[in-house]
Design a protein around this motif. Structure first.
Motif, mmCIF file in Angstrom:
data_model
loop_
_atom_site.group_PDB
_atom_site.id
_atom_site.type_symbol
_atom_site.label_atom_id
_atom_site.label_comp_id
_atom_site.label_asym_id
_atom_site.label_seq_id
_atom_site.Cartn_x
_atom_site.Cartn_y
_atom_site.Cartn_z
ATOM 1 N N THR A 1 30.502 43.649 33.052
ATOM 2 C CA THR A 1 31.222 42.740 32.168
ATOM 3 C C THR A 1 32.654 43.217 31.956
ATOM 4 O O THR A 1 33.596 42.418 31.989
ATOM 5 N N ASP A 2 32.817 44.519 31.746
ATOM 6 C CA ASP A 2 34.158 45.072 31.539
ATOM 7 C C ASP A 2 35.032 44.928 32.793
ATOM 8 O O ASP A 2 36.207 44.587 32.705
ATOM 9 N N ASP A 3 34.426 45.187 33.964
ATOM 10 C CA ASP A 3 35.179 45.046 35.218
ATOM 11 C C ASP A 3 35.569 43.592 35.462
ATOM 12 O O ASP A 3 36.671 43.297 35.911
ATOM 13 N N LEU A 4 34.651 42.672 35.159
ATOM 14 C CA LEU A 4 34.936 41.250 35.335
ATOM 15 C C LEU A 4 36.067 40.812 34.415
ATOM 16 O O LEU A 4 36.978 40.109 34.830
ATOM 17 N N LEU A 5 36.027 41.247 33.162
ATOM 18 C CA LEU A 5 37.083 40.909 32.212
ATOM 19 C C LEU A 5 38.424 41.486 32.675
ATOM 20 O O LEU A 5 39.450 40.799 32.623
ATOM 21 N N ALA A 6 38.405 42.714 33.178
ATOM 22 C CA ALA A 6 39.645 43.322 33.662
ATOM 23 C C ALA A 6 40.189 42.542 34.863
ATOM 24 O O ALA A 6 41.406 42.330 34.982
#
Length: 155
Positions: free
Chosen positions: A106-111
């Protein structure tokens, strides 16, 4: 046949690149079509070809014509690559296209979403006769490379 002098061929080829740049800038500023990363990459060789054309009128026209031909072939190559990205034949630069998000946290996708450009390279904003702007750039630039080649041969 006297029209096809080396000087006139150089002027025609460099003028063609100038027309391509004016067209791109018109689409951008008058048509409100912001360029993607690959569109910008396609512009630089045209600017270089214009420079070769101006230099050819002052010094070493044969050498400058060869440089102009290489610049035209370079932008044609980038245009063909961009066309492949638009058609889904291959993936473009990760900063320019939608990649596979299934393996991202989720964090990588948001970044990735936050770092993504506003204009994607894998979408066609305009086309004529089923060819996108990138495709037209490739076609016209191959023609310009041919004109540069004729100028080089006349030297």
């Amino acid at each position: 046949m006297t029209f096809l002098t080396q000087r006139n061929l150089i002027l025609l080829a460099a003028g063609g690149s100038a027309a391509m740049m004016l067209g791109a800038l018109a689409f951008q500023h008058l048509g409100d079509m912001a360029p993607c990363k690959l569109c910008i990459w396609q512009r630089w060789p045209h600017v270089i070809a214009i420079g070769f054309g101006m230099l050819a009128l002052l010094v070493a026209p044969r050498v400058m014509a060869f440089g102009g031909m290489l610049a035209a072939l370079t932008t044609a190559g980038i245009g063909l690559y961009h066309t492949g990205v638009e058609r889904g034949f291959w993936q473009g630069p990760t900063t320019c296209t939608a990649g596979d998000a299934t393996s991202l946290s989720t964090d990588d996708l948001l970044a990735q979403i936050m770092a993504a450009p506003l204009v994607r390279c894998d979408e066609v904003p305009w086309e004529m006769f089923t060819l996108s702007m990138a495709s037209w750039n490739a076609v016209v630039s191959l023609g310009l490379a041919g004109v540069w080649f004729l100028a080089w041969r006349r030297g």
